[in-house]
Design a protein around this motif. Structure first.
Motif, mmCIF file in Angstrom:
data_model
loop_
_atom_site.group_PDB
_atom_site.id
_atom_site.type_symbol
_atom_site.label_atom_id
_atom_site.label_comp_id
_atom_site.label_asym_id
_atom_site.label_seq_id
_atom_site.Cartn_x
_atom_site.Cartn_y
_atom_site.Cartn_z
ATOM 1 N N ARG A 55 -3.862 3.577 2.787
ATOM 2 C CA ARG A 55 -4.977 2.645 2.651
ATOM 3 C C ARG A 55 -6.019 3.204 1.681
ATOM 4 O O ARG A 55 -6.584 2.461 0.868
ATOM 5 N N ASP A 95 -7.104 1.349 -1.777
ATOM 6 C CA ASP A 95 -8.496 1.037 -2.104
ATOM 7 C C ASP A 95 -8.865 1.581 -3.480
ATOM 8 O O ASP A 95 -9.581 0.933 -4.256
ATOM 9 N N ASP A 116 0.807 -1.205 0.000
ATOM 10 C CA ASP A 116 0.000 0.000 0.000
ATOM 11 C C ASP A 116 0.847 1.263 0.000
ATOM 12 O O ASP A 116 0.320 2.369 0.030
#
Length: 411
Positions: free
Chosen positions: A72, A76, A38
């Motif tokens: 994060r 996503d 990430d």
């Protein structure tokens, strides 16, 4: 499968890819395990690996309820990007995200087991987890909180990669093949004032990698250390600064090029970061700053007065509290920042005869050359000093000296 040197982005607006990227030739898809999928480097690398046809198990930092992690959010968005392309290329089928806290050995073992269960093997382990603690050594020793940050620096930057390496070795030995890559920086070779603990963790990891490379070479397992520009590791990860000790380490008194000053100069030019702050600064990408990361004060009533007298030090990382933030660089800036490093990773990853150490970028090469020049000069003094105390180096010389001394005493 063909080796396309310049794969297309997965979606419009996903950022430019290095035009000269080139993967080593191989018979089939490679299986990669990334420790920080990430991170900006993790996302960019995953994008290229999937476009090339490889499989990826990518580690995702567990959610922190005290801080919204912009990484994060970006990851996503990346998954949504892949889902939009799912019907055309099957990228999503070749990507397996797993929550991974590399400080926990059990998490590392689960990540490796997931790769083997889903894709049958692990060809390349890429350790790219990092964070930076900024502060002079004295500043890092003023409280239990700052000393805890020092320990966490080693847990993340040293013990974490060591955990992953230990977790993957049984599988790679079983395969009789594998490539372990550790992303570091020139700070693993060159000390930097204000980054003492960060450098120490980097040096520790490089010493570990240099040593284990000999141990596992008989199993056809290769090890590569990548040394990037200092900006790669710092500007693309979490940065935590401890309260400065004023006036001891202020620029007006201590002229050492402390890294806090360098980072303050950079951050003060970024949108959304205001200088002259007395409270913890947050990145516009990171949401509210948690009180738990900003509760330590210097406890010095004269701190504000001293700071007010040194205008050049009144910047985000010079607050009287512990400050944690992700530098708010845009995705476009991060793409440019990491492009050269991504190219190096893709060109070396899985190579039959990879370099043991790869220095990325002309700036890094120049820095290491300067360091080696200094070491070479110091080596002459080192030899002279060592010879002076090596009493067994030349028995004949010692006998001559003894005879001359006896003769002088007799006369």
């Amino acid at each position: 499968m063909t080796d396309d040197p310049s794969p297309s982005p997965l979606a419009p607006g996903s950022g430019p890819l290095p035009p000269s990227s080139q993967f080593p030739n191989h018979d089939g898809p490679r299986v990669w395990v990334l420790s920080a999928g990430d991170s900006p480097i993790g996302i960019s690398l995953t994008r290229q690996l999937l476009a090339h046809g490889d499989h990826v198990v990518t580690g995702i930092t567990p959610s922190n309820p005290e801080r919204e992690d912009p990484r994060r959010v970006n990851f996503d968005a990346f998954l949504e990007e892949l889902s939009a392309e799912e019907g055309q290329n099957g990228y999503r089928e070749r990507l397996e995200p797993v929550e991974l806290d590399i400080r926990m050995m059990s998490d590392c073992q689960v990540a490796i087991a997931t790769a083997v269960a889903k894709f049958g093997k692990v060809d390349i382990l890429f350790c790219c987890s990092s964070q930076a603690i900024i502060g002079a050594v004295e500043e890092l020793a003023v409280s239990e909180r700052t000393q805890a940050l020092v320990r966490d620096q080693f847990e993340t930057n040293y013990f974490g990669p060591v955990n992953l390496v230990k977790a993957v070795l049984p599988q790679m030995r079983k395969q009789k093949s594998g490539h372990i890559m550790a992303l570091g920086g020139i700070t693993g070779h060159i000390g930097t004032p204000g980054l003492g603990v960060y450098c120490a963790a980097g040096w520790a990891l490089e010493g570990f990698c240099d040593s284990i490379a000999y141990e596992i070479a008989p199993f056809n397992i290769r090890v590569t250390i990548l040394q990037c520009n200092i900006e790669i590791g710092i500007l693309s990860n979490l940065v935590t600064s401890v309260p400065p000790l004023y006036p001891i380490y202020s620029r007006s008194i201590n002229h050492a090029p402390l890294f806090r000053g360098i980072m303050n100069d950079i951050l003060s030019r970024l949108p959304g970061i205001s200088g002259h702050v007395e409270t913890p600064v947050q990145s516009p990408m990171s949401g509210p700053s948690p009180a738990s990361l900003s509760s330590t004060s210097t406890g010095n009533p004269e701190t504000h007065h001293e700071r007010s007298s040194v205008d050049s030090d009144l910047y985000p990382l010079s607050a009287g509290n512990i400050v944690s933030l992700y530098p708010p660089l845009s995705p476009a800036h991060l793409d440019v920042l990491t492009a050269e490093t991504i190219h190096a990773i893709t060109a070396i990853g899985g190579h039959e005869n990879p370099p043991a150490r790869h220095i990325v970028g002309a700036e890094s090469v120049a820095s290491v050359k300067e360091k080696l020049k200094t070491v070479s000069e110091e080596l002459e003094d080192f030899i002279a000093c060592s010879s002076a105390v090596d009493i067994g180096a030349d028995e004949n010389a010692m006998r001559v000296v003894s005879e001359e001394t006896t003769a002088q005493a007799s006369s």
